[in-house]
Design an enzyme around this catalytic site. Structure first.
Site, mmCIF file in Angstrom:
data_model
loop_
_atom_site.group_PDB
_atom_site.id
_atom_site.type_symbol
_atom_site.label_atom_id
_atom_site.label_comp_id
_atom_site.label_asym_id
_atom_site.label_seq_id
_atom_site.Cartn_x
_atom_site.Cartn_y
_atom_site.Cartn_z
ATOM 1 N N SER A 241 0.865 -1.324 -0.510
ATOM 2 C CA SER A 241 -0.040 -0.098 0.086
ATOM 3 C C SER A 241 0.744 1.635 0.214
ATOM 4 O O SER A 241 1.190 1.630 -0.932
ATOM 5 C CB SER A 241 -1.041 -0.128 1.129
ATOM 6 O OG SER A 241 -1.807 0.671 0.696
ATOM 7 N N HIS B 91 -7.322 -5.067 0.606
ATOM 8 C CA HIS B 91 -6.512 -4.905 0.910
ATOM 9 C C HIS B 91 -5.991 -5.274 1.240
ATOM 10 O O HIS B 91 -4.374 -5.643 1.662
ATOM 11 C CB HIS B 91 -6.985 -3.796 1.369
ATOM 12 C CG HIS B 91 -5.763 -2.583 1.627
ATOM 13 N ND1 HIS B 91 -5.220 -2.478 0.088
ATOM 14 C CD2 HIS B 91 -4.422 -1.847 1.933
ATOM 15 C CE1 HIS B 91 -3.773 -1.492 0.394
ATOM 16 N NE2 HIS B 91 -4.636 -0.959 1.310
#
Ligand SMILES: *[C@@H]1O[C@H](CO)[C@@H](O)[C@H](O)[C@H]1NC(C)=O
Ligand SMILES: *[C@@H]1O[C@H](CO)[C@@H](O)[C@H](O)[C@H]1NC(C)=O
Ligand SMILES: *[C@@H]1O[C@H](CO)[C@@H](O)[C@H](O)[C@H]1NC(C)=O
Ligand SMILES: *[C@@H]1O[C@H](CO)[C@@H](O)[C@H](O)[C@H]1NC(C)=O
Length: 398
Positions: free
Chosen positions: A171, A366
């Site tokens: 990320s 995620h």
């Protein structure tokens, strides 16, 4: 509605009733899991019998960062960089049987785990005190890419004597990497392969329902708040009862994508206890600017200030063309912080994508890509295989 009631109950419990319903955590979860919620990097590695070193690295602008190492001197160095509101501990939370940090160490690598300025482990500066000096909190992930990553990478190469290392980013650990390698292209030469997990650069297609809450929060807070969601003990309020627990999990899923198997459910409190680990609100604002503009560009200070800083009323785009290092992209369908559509656009614009892997599991979100109990078998061992293809013979690297 049900959520706001539960949220109200959580708040009341925090305020008035520290002890009521206590014991839910201890009754529901194994003692070893409860213990892990209280351990930091040092405590966790000691418990699971791994060696750990803490190194302190000073950046060009005088932040003092803590970099942890599972030391294996003379072995190839691998550097792992966490995401927004996260810390180095994310690579260890799932335990030795599952976490990527331990796995790389067990496979014979010298594992280094960075911490970005402002998080739980990197709240140190040569001149500023993070608790009282506003001047500490003047950065976004732009500065993490411009100063933190180069400082940590140079430090590791200097300590180990290698000329290149392998990089894993998650990320924001990918966003800041793209900042570094586009703005300071000489760093392309110091990386064998960039493994980008849940990469974030373009954010046009973001689907995050909590975004409006965040926007309101930012609007209301004005410039009064800079440190955002530091690590606290408030997470304990999530484990007062089944209802508070469900509510907390629901918020988590709304942020990262709904996938109850993103973590080993038996260990859920461990993840909730260690995240969030704090960041600067400006990092969040910078991301929201990317959502609004659809561009991957520097911080927007408003046209007058932009003109001064960038010689242009709009912030400058990061020149992706300069990222010549081989990049492997690993991403998922159900990711509410990194849309696969945006990653596909990124893949088209990066000059040297050597692996473009959108996982077929429609549920993965995620975090599943690092935390899930199946990640080692379905993702990590393949990532390591790809990484190995880009390792130069050992006698050429020392
Ligand atoms: C700050 O850095 C020094 C090394 O310069 C280190 O000894 C100390 O533990 C650090 N403090 C924190 C809170 O990280
Ligand atoms: C600023 O931008 C103008 C117009 O794009 C250009 O002509 C000029 O050379 C730039 N100045 C600097 C200092 O880069
Ligand atoms: C999360 O993303 C998925 C896939 O893009 C989307 O279908 C879903 O509605 C999003 N969920 C939330 C809560 O925004
Ligand atoms: C889940 O966590 C528990 C408790 O730490 C552990 O005993 C178990 O092996 C883990 N399961 C998987 C599939 O990793």
């Amino acid at each position: 509605m049900q959520h706001s009631v539960a949220f109200g109950i959580i708040c009341l419990q925090i305020l008035f009733c520290g002890a009521c319903l206590a014991g839910y955590l201890e009754q529901k979860y194994p003692a070893s899991v409860v213990e892990d919620t209280t351990l930091d990097m040092v405590g966790l590695t000691r418990k699971y019998h791994y060696p750990l070193e803490a190194h302190y690295v000073t950046t060009q602008d005088k932040y003092i960062l803590c970099v942890f190492r599972l030391p294996r001197p003379k072995a190839r160095p691998v550097f792992l960089m966490h995401g927004l509101l996260d810390s180095s501990i994310t690579w260890l939370l799932s335990g030795p049987w599952s976490a990527l940090g331990y796995y790389l160490y067990d496979l014979g690598y010298d594992v280094w785990m960075g911490n970005a300025r402002g998080n739980f482990y990197s709240r140190n500066h040569t001149y500023y005190n993070a608790n009282v000096d506003r001047s500490f909190w003047r950065f976004s992930w732009h500065e993490i890419g411009m100063y933190d990553l180069p400082a940590m990478i140079d430090y590791i190469l200097h300590e180990t004597g290698f000329v290149k290392l392998a990089y894993f980013g998650h990320s924001q650990g990918t966003t800041s990497f793209f900042v570094m390698t586009s703005m300071r292209p000489e760093y392309n030469e110091k990386i064998t392969l960039m493994s980008a997990l849940a990469p974030v650069a373009y954010m046009k297609n973001l689907e995050a329902p909590l975004m409006f809450l965040l926007r309101n929060f930012i609007a209301i807070s004005g410039n009064a708040i800079y440190e955002f969601l530091p690590r606290t003990d408030l997470w304990r309020a999530c484990f007062r009862s089944k209802m508070t627990e469900d509510t907390c999990f629901d918020y988590v899923y709304q942020i990262v994508g709904r996938d109850p198997k993103m973590w080993n459910a038996t260990m859920a409190p461990v993840y909730v206890a260690h995240l969030p680990s704090g960041c600067n609100l400006k990092q969040v604002k910078h991301y929201i600017q990317l959502v609004d503009s659809g561009r991957f560009c520097q911080y927007d200070y408003g046209s007058a200030e932009n003109q001064k800083r960038y010689n242009s009323t709009k912030p400058k785009e990061y020149p992706l063309k300069k990222i010549t290092v081989p990049v492997a992209l690993y991403y998922t369908y159900n990711d509410n912080l990194s849309s696969y559509k945006d990653v596909k656009q990124l893949a088209k614009e990066l000059p040297n994508v050597v692996e473009n892997c959108l996982y077929p599991n429609k549920r993965w979100n995620h975090m599943a890509i690092i935390w899930s109990a199946e990640a080692r078998e379905l993702a990590h061992n393949h990532m390591v295989e790809v990484m190995r293809k880009y390792e130069p013979p050992i006698n050429q690297t020392v």
